[in-house]
Design a protein around this motif. Structure first.
Motif, PDB file in Angstrom:
ATOM      1  N   LEU A  34     -55.496  20.494 -39.084  1.00  0.00           N
ATOM      2  CA  LEU A  34     -55.165  19.754 -37.875  1.00  0.00           C
ATOM      3  C   LEU A  34     -54.102  18.692 -38.137  1.00  0.00           C
ATOM      4  O   LEU A  34     -53.527  18.147 -37.216  1.00  0.00           O
ATOM      5  CB  LEU A  34     -56.420  19.093 -37.297  1.00  0.00           C
ATOM      6  CG  LEU A  34     -57.522  20.055 -36.857  1.00  0.00           C
ATOM      7  CD1 LEU A  34     -58.724  19.277 -36.354  1.00  0.00           C
ATOM      8  CD2 LEU A  34     -57.010  20.996 -35.784  1.00  0.00           C
ATOM      9  N   GLY A  35     -53.845  18.391 -39.408  1.00  0.00           N
ATOM     10  CA  GLY A  35     -52.836  17.397 -39.745  1.00  0.00           C
ATOM     11  C   GLY A  35     -53.233  15.980 -39.376  1.00  0.00           C
ATOM     12  O   GLY A  35     -52.381  15.112 -39.267  1.00  0.00           O
ATOM     13  N   LEU A  36     -54.525  15.753 -39.175  1.00  0.00           N
ATOM     14  CA  LEU A  36     -55.024  14.435 -38.783  1.00  0.00           C
ATOM     15  C   LEU A  36     -55.809  13.824 -39.931  1.00  0.00           C
ATOM     16  O   LEU A  36     -56.633  14.499 -40.543  1.00  0.00           O
ATOM     17  CB  LEU A  36     -55.946  14.560 -37.565  1.00  0.00           C
ATOM     18  CG  LEU A  36     -55.342  15.164 -36.306  1.00  0.00           C
ATOM     19  CD1 LEU A  36     -56.423  15.417 -35.272  1.00  0.00           C
ATOM     20  CD2 LEU A  36     -54.274  14.253 -35.755  1.00  0.00           C
ATOM     21  N   PRO A  37     -55.585  12.531 -40.224  1.00  0.00           N
ATOM     22  CA  PRO A  37     -56.396  11.884 -41.256  1.00  0.00           C
ATOM     23  C   PRO A  37     -57.872  11.909 -40.864  1.00  0.00           C
ATOM     24  O   PRO A  37     -58.215  11.886 -39.691  1.00  0.00           O
ATOM     25  CB  PRO A  37     -55.869  10.453 -41.288  1.00  0.00           C
ATOM     26  CG  PRO A  37     -54.525  10.513 -40.646  1.00  0.00           C
ATOM     27  CD  PRO A  37     -54.576  11.643 -39.670  1.00  0.00           C
ATOM     28  N   ASP A  38     -58.738  11.946 -41.855  1.00  0.00           N
ATOM     29  CA  ASP A  38     -60.176  12.000 -41.619  1.00  0.00           C
ATOM     30  C   ASP A  38     -60.694  10.604 -41.289  1.00  0.00           C
ATOM     31  O   ASP A  38     -60.958   9.797 -42.162  1.00  0.00           O
ATOM     32  CB  ASP A  38     -60.889  12.555 -42.851  1.00  0.00           C
ATOM     33  CG  ASP A  38     -62.379  12.723 -42.618  1.00  0.00           C
ATOM     34  OD1 ASP A  38     -62.819  12.594 -41.468  1.00  0.00           O
ATOM     35  OD2 ASP A  38     -63.093  12.986 -43.595  1.00  0.00           O
ATOM     36  N   ASP A  39     -60.786  10.301 -40.000  1.00  0.00           N
ATOM     37  CA  ASP A  39     -61.417   9.072 -39.543  1.00  0.00           C
ATOM     38  C   ASP A  39     -62.229   9.389 -38.279  1.00  0.00           C
ATOM     39  O   ASP A  39     -62.212  10.508 -37.785  1.00  0.00           O
ATOM     40  CB  ASP A  39     -60.406   7.948 -39.305  1.00  0.00           C
ATOM     41  CG  ASP A  39     -59.375   8.268 -38.235  1.00  0.00           C
ATOM     42  OD1 ASP A  39     -59.672   9.039 -37.306  1.00  0.00           O
ATOM     43  OD2 ASP A  39     -58.257   7.728 -38.314  1.00  0.00           O
ATOM     44  N   ALA A  40     -62.964   8.408 -37.775  1.00  0.00           N
ATOM     45  CA  ALA A  40     -63.901   8.655 -36.673  1.00  0.00           C
ATOM     46  C   ALA A  40     -63.200   9.153 -35.412  1.00  0.00           C
ATOM     47  O   ALA A  40     -63.676  10.081 -34.754  1.00  0.00           O
ATOM     48  CB  ALA A  40     -64.684   7.378 -36.367  1.00  0.00           C
ATOM     49  N   ILE A  41     -62.061   8.573 -35.057  1.00  0.00           N
ATOM     50  CA  ILE A  41     -61.354   8.984 -33.838  1.00  0.00           C
ATOM     51  C   ILE A  41     -60.843  10.409 -33.976  1.00  0.00           C
ATOM     52  O   ILE A  41     -61.005  11.240 -33.078  1.00  0.00           O
ATOM     53  CB  ILE A  41     -60.204   8.010 -33.536  1.00  0.00           C
ATOM     54  CG1 ILE A  41     -60.774   6.656 -33.153  1.00  0.00           C
ATOM     55  CG2 ILE A  41     -59.309   8.548 -32.427  1.00  0.00           C
ATOM     56  CD1 ILE A  41     -59.740   5.573 -32.996  1.00  0.00           C
ATOM     57  N   ASN A  42     -60.238  10.737 -35.100  1.00  0.00           N
ATOM     58  CA  ASN A  42     -59.698  12.079 -35.289  1.00  0.00           C
ATOM     59  C   ASN A  42     -60.797  13.130 -35.423  1.00  0.00           C
ATOM     60  O   ASN A  42     -60.592  14.285 -35.075  1.00  0.00           O
ATOM     61  CB  ASN A  42     -58.769  12.113 -36.495  1.00  0.00           C
ATOM     62  CG  ASN A  42     -57.481  11.366 -36.228  1.00  0.00           C
ATOM     63  OD1 ASN A  42     -57.046  11.262 -35.081  1.00  0.00           O
ATOM     64  ND2 ASN A  42     -56.873  10.837 -37.264  1.00  0.00           N
ATOM     65  N   GLN A  43     -61.968  12.741 -35.926  1.00  0.00           N
ATOM     66  CA  GLN A  43     -63.083  13.685 -35.959  1.00  0.00           C
ATOM     67  C   GLN A  43     -63.488  14.081 -34.545  1.00  0.00           C
ATOM     68  O   GLN A  43     -63.780  15.243 -34.275  1.00  0.00           O
ATOM     69  CB  GLN A  43     -64.275  13.090 -36.703  1.00  0.00           C
ATOM     70  CG  GLN A  43     -64.085  13.061 -38.195  1.00  0.00           C
ATOM     71  CD  GLN A  43     -65.253  12.431 -38.917  1.00  0.00           C
ATOM     72  OE1 GLN A  43     -66.279  12.114 -38.327  1.00  0.00           O
ATOM     73  NE2 GLN A  43     -65.095  12.232 -40.225  1.00  0.00           N
ATOM     74  N   GLN A  44     -63.466  13.122 -33.611  1.00  0.00           N
ATOM     75  CA  GLN A  44     -63.760  13.445 -32.220  1.00  0.00           C
ATOM     76  C   GLN A  44     -62.725  14.417 -31.668  1.00  0.00           C
ATOM     77  O   GLN A  44     -63.066  15.356 -30.953  1.00  0.00           O
ATOM     78  CB  GLN A  44     -63.788  12.180 -31.366  1.00  0.00           C
ATOM     79  CG  GLN A  44     -64.978  11.301 -31.643  1.00  0.00           C
ATOM     80  CD  GLN A  44     -64.952  10.032 -30.801  1.00  0.00           C
ATOM     81  OE1 GLN A  44     -63.984   9.740 -30.129  1.00  0.00           O
ATOM     82  NE2 GLN A  44     -66.034   9.277 -30.862  1.00  0.00           N
ATOM     83  N   ILE A  45     -61.461  14.214 -31.991  1.00  0.00           N
ATOM     84  CA  ILE A  45     -60.401  15.138 -31.553  1.00  0.00           C
ATOM     85  C   ILE A  45     -60.656  16.523 -32.133  1.00  0.00           C
ATOM     86  O   ILE A  45     -60.542  17.528 -31.443  1.00  0.00           O
ATOM     87  CB  ILE A  45     -59.010  14.613 -31.986  1.00  0.00           C
ATOM     88  CG1 ILE A  45     -58.678  13.334 -31.217  1.00  0.00           C
ATOM     89  CG2 ILE A  45     -57.941  15.672 -31.766  1.00  0.00           C
ATOM     90  CD1 ILE A  45     -57.464  12.610 -31.736  1.00  0.00           C
ATOM     91  N   GLY A  46     -61.017  16.582 -33.405  1.00  0.00           N
ATOM     92  CA  GLY A  46     -61.287  17.869 -34.047  1.00  0.00           C
ATOM     93  C   GLY A  46     -62.454  18.600 -33.404  1.00  0.00           C
ATOM     94  O   GLY A  46     -62.387  19.803 -33.166  1.00  0.00           O
ATOM     95  N   TYR A  47     -63.516  17.880 -33.072  1.00  0.00           N
ATOM     96  CA  TYR A  47     -64.670  18.526 -32.447  1.00  0.00           C
ATOM     97  C   TYR A  47     -64.352  18.979 -31.027  1.00  0.00           C
ATOM     98  O   TYR A  47     -64.819  20.013 -30.580  1.00  0.00           O
ATOM     99  CB  TYR A  47     -65.897  17.609 -32.479  1.00  0.00           C
ATOM    100  CG  TYR A  47     -66.513  17.560 -33.855  1.00  0.00           C
ATOM    101  CD1 TYR A  47     -67.184  18.660 -34.369  1.00  0.00           C
ATOM    102  CD2 TYR A  47     -66.387  16.441 -34.654  1.00  0.00           C
ATOM    103  CE1 TYR A  47     -67.735  18.636 -35.642  1.00  0.00           C
ATOM    104  CE2 TYR A  47     -66.930  16.401 -35.926  1.00  0.00           C
ATOM    105  CZ  TYR A  47     -67.602  17.503 -36.412  1.00  0.00           C
ATOM    106  OH  TYR A  47     -68.131  17.481 -37.669  1.00  0.00           O
TER     107      TYR A  47
END
Length: 98
Positions: A34-47
């Motif tokens: 996904l090219g997104l750093p692993d943090d709480a906000i990006n985890q929501q985007i991933g889910y």
């Protein structure tokens, strides 16, 4: 004994500090970064990305880096990086999700 995920299940996982989607289909393992750093906000985007599964798709991603400030004494460069991600998914072999 570990339980197996249902057929076609996609997982969001962290790999080297970035998020990626992983799944198996017809015995093959697939991975999409996904090219997104692993943090709480990006985890929501991933889910949320994982919530709509399709079997075909296209993705366009573009980024430009603009230098804002250079500090030669410490070899530092401050950049602004605007980006755009546009994608579309569709199903060929399975019905579209409702």
């Amino acid at each position: 004994m570990a339980t197996r995920k249902p057929k076609g299940a996609v997982s969001v996982e962290s790999y080297r500090g970035f998020l990626r989607l992983r799944w198996r289909l017809h015995g093959e393992r697939y991975t999409v970064s996904l090219g997104l750093p692993d943090d709480a906000i990006n985890q929501q985007i991933g889910y949320r990305q994982n919530a709509l599964l399709t079997d075909s798709g296209v993705l366009f991603s573009s980024e430009i880096r603009l230098p804002v400030l250079r500090v030669p004494e410490v070899d530092a460069l401050l950049q602004v990086s605007p980006f755009v991600d546009v994608g579309q998914g569709w199903n060929v072999s399975t019905p579209d999700p409702a």
